[in-house]
Design a protein around this motif. Structure first.
Motif, PDB file in Angstrom:
ATOM      1  N   UNK A 217      57.523  64.295  43.358  1.00  0.00           N
ATOM      2  CA  UNK A 217      57.708  63.309  42.288  1.00  0.00           C
ATOM      3  C   UNK A 217      58.558  63.896  41.162  1.00  0.00           C
ATOM      4  N   UNK A 218      58.330  65.165  40.864  1.00  0.00           N
ATOM      5  CA  UNK A 218      59.178  65.826  39.843  1.00  0.00           C
ATOM      6  C   UNK A 218      60.645  65.840  40.252  1.00  0.00           C
ATOM      7  N   UNK A 219      60.883  65.913  41.563  1.00  0.00           N
ATOM      8  CA  UNK A 219      62.274  65.964  42.049  1.00  0.00           C
ATOM      9  C   UNK A 219      62.900  64.573  42.120  1.00  0.00           C
ATOM     10  N   UNK A 220      62.116  63.557  41.799  1.00  0.00           N
ATOM     11  CA  UNK A 220      62.681  62.202  41.720  1.00  0.00           C
ATOM     12  C   UNK A 220      62.231  61.254  42.816  1.00  0.00           C
ATOM     13  N   UNK A 221      61.394  61.749  43.757  1.00  0.00           N
ATOM     14  CA  UNK A 221      60.897  60.843  44.807  1.00  0.00           C
ATOM     15  C   UNK A 221      59.740  60.003  44.251  1.00  0.00           C
ATOM     16  N   UNK A 222      59.440  58.922  44.944  1.00  0.00           N
ATOM     17  CA  UNK A 222      58.353  58.036  44.504  1.00  0.00           C
ATOM     18  C   UNK A 222      57.191  58.050  45.501  1.00  0.00           C
ATOM     19  N   UNK A 223      57.238  59.028  46.374  1.00  0.00           N
ATOM     20  CA  UNK A 223      56.176  59.153  47.361  1.00  0.00           C
ATOM     21  C   UNK A 223      56.617  60.096  48.451  1.00  0.00           C
TER      22      UNK A 223
ATOM     23  N   UNK B 138      62.518  55.743  46.920  1.00  0.00           N
ATOM     24  CA  UNK B 138      62.920  56.996  47.573  1.00  0.00           C
ATOM     25  C   UNK B 138      61.676  57.856  47.844  1.00  0.00           C
ATOM     26  N   UNK B 139      61.506  58.196  49.111  1.00  0.00           N
ATOM     27  CA  UNK B 139      60.432  59.100  49.518  1.00  0.00           C
ATOM     28  C   UNK B 139      61.068  60.390  50.011  1.00  0.00           C
ATOM     29  N   UNK B 140      60.273  61.448  50.101  1.00  0.00           N
ATOM     30  CA  UNK B 140      60.794  62.631  50.778  1.00  0.00           C
ATOM     31  C   UNK B 140      59.739  63.155  51.734  1.00  0.00           C
ATOM     32  N   UNK B 141      60.174  63.953  52.677  1.00  0.00           N
ATOM     33  CA  UNK B 141      59.242  64.463  53.674  1.00  0.00           C
ATOM     34  C   UNK B 141      59.784  65.700  54.346  1.00  0.00           C
ATOM     35  N   UNK B 142      58.954  66.298  55.162  1.00  0.00           N
ATOM     36  CA  UNK B 142      59.158  67.519  55.944  1.00  0.00           C
ATOM     37  C   UNK B 142      58.315  68.635  55.341  1.00  0.00           C
ATOM     38  N   UNK B 143      57.274  68.977  56.059  1.00  0.00           N
ATOM     39  CA  UNK B 143      56.420  70.083  55.662  1.00  0.00           C
ATOM     40  C   UNK B 143      55.486  69.806  54.499  1.00  0.00           C
ATOM     41  N   UNK B 144      55.387  68.554  54.073  1.00  0.00           N
ATOM     42  CA  UNK B 144      54.500  68.229  52.943  1.00  0.00           C
ATOM     43  C   UNK B 144      53.046  68.387  53.394  1.00  0.00           C
TER      44      UNK B 144
END
Ligand code: G3P
Length: 227
Positions: A195-201, A179-185
């Motif tokens: 990563x604290x929120x549970x994403x792996x990248x 699981x990745x997350x994005x937008x405004x990073x």
């Protein structure tokens, strides 16, 4: 299939002029340098016509921004998996918010990519779509609220509960998908928060692709992950 060590920083070049043609090669080389210096996985996704030249120039994974389901033959204008492989691609984004697909085609594209050994990152715009994508078992899901894309406002600050809540919902249907997350990073703090929120990248674009000093931005992003 290419093995991507986690956490990963995936850089989508979109159609930014600063990341097009020979400038795509230069940016990919910068990403490669930072990845080698830091030991952190960095993946680049240039525009499709730039994939071949970028793949020749760097050793880090080069991904497509899109893949159409379809076989060699009568598919004018399609982005074919076989051709991506021949161009040096090792993976692809699927269903980016700027290139959305229908559910059945997302599944076909994932299955096609699997047969070709291409790593798949399915982009999703909300928790329900994320869960549906997770049920299709791609290599990875990138959770990206569309309204924050390209704004420079990090999803980790604006909508942290969307990331952590989506991670929880995805895990109900798929324990293993990355699981990745994005937008405004844009910063190392955003990466740490992801990563604290549970994403792996993270999957990001404008902070690096539009910067005058992309190497500095990227070093800031990977700094908290230094091995
Ligand atoms: O694919 C990455 C993306 O949509 C996020 O874009 O510019 O907000 O990092 P950006």
């Amino acid at each position: 299939m290419v093995k991507i060590d986690l956490p990963v920083v995936a850089v989508n070049f979109k159609t930014y002029p600063q990341a097009t043609g020979e400038r795509a090669v230069a940016l990919a080389k910068t990403c490669e340098t930072v990845s080698k210096e830091s030991g952190v996985s960095v993946v680049v996704a240039p525009q499709i016509p730039d994939i071949y030249r970028v793949s020749l120039a760097v050793d880090i994974p080069v991904f497509s921004q899109h893949l159409d389901p379809g076989d060699p033959g009568r598919y004018t204008g399609h982005v074919l998996g076989e051709t991506l492989v021949e161009s040096g691609c090792s993976g692809t984004l699927i269903n980016h918010s700027e290139k959305r697909m229908q559910l059945a085609d997302i599944e076909d594209a994932i299955r096609k990519a699997e047969t070709l050994g291409l790593y798949t990152i399915v982009c999703t715009n909300n928790p329900l779509v994320s869960v549906a994508a997770a049920a299709l078992n791609p290599s990875a899901i990138a959770v990206e609220p569309p309204e924050l894309i390209g704004t420079g406002i990090s999803v980790t600050q604006a909508q942290p509960e969307v990331i952590s809540g989506t991670v929880d919902q995805i895990r109900v249907v798929n324990e293993n998908v990355t699981i990745l997350c994005g937008a405004g990073i844009s910063t190392g703090d955003d990466v740490v928060a992801s990563i604290r929120l549970g994403a792996q990248g993270v999957l990001l674009a404008s902070a690096v692709a539009k910067s005058d000093k992309p190497g500095d931005v990227l070093r800031g992003l990977v700094e908290p992950l230094l091995k």
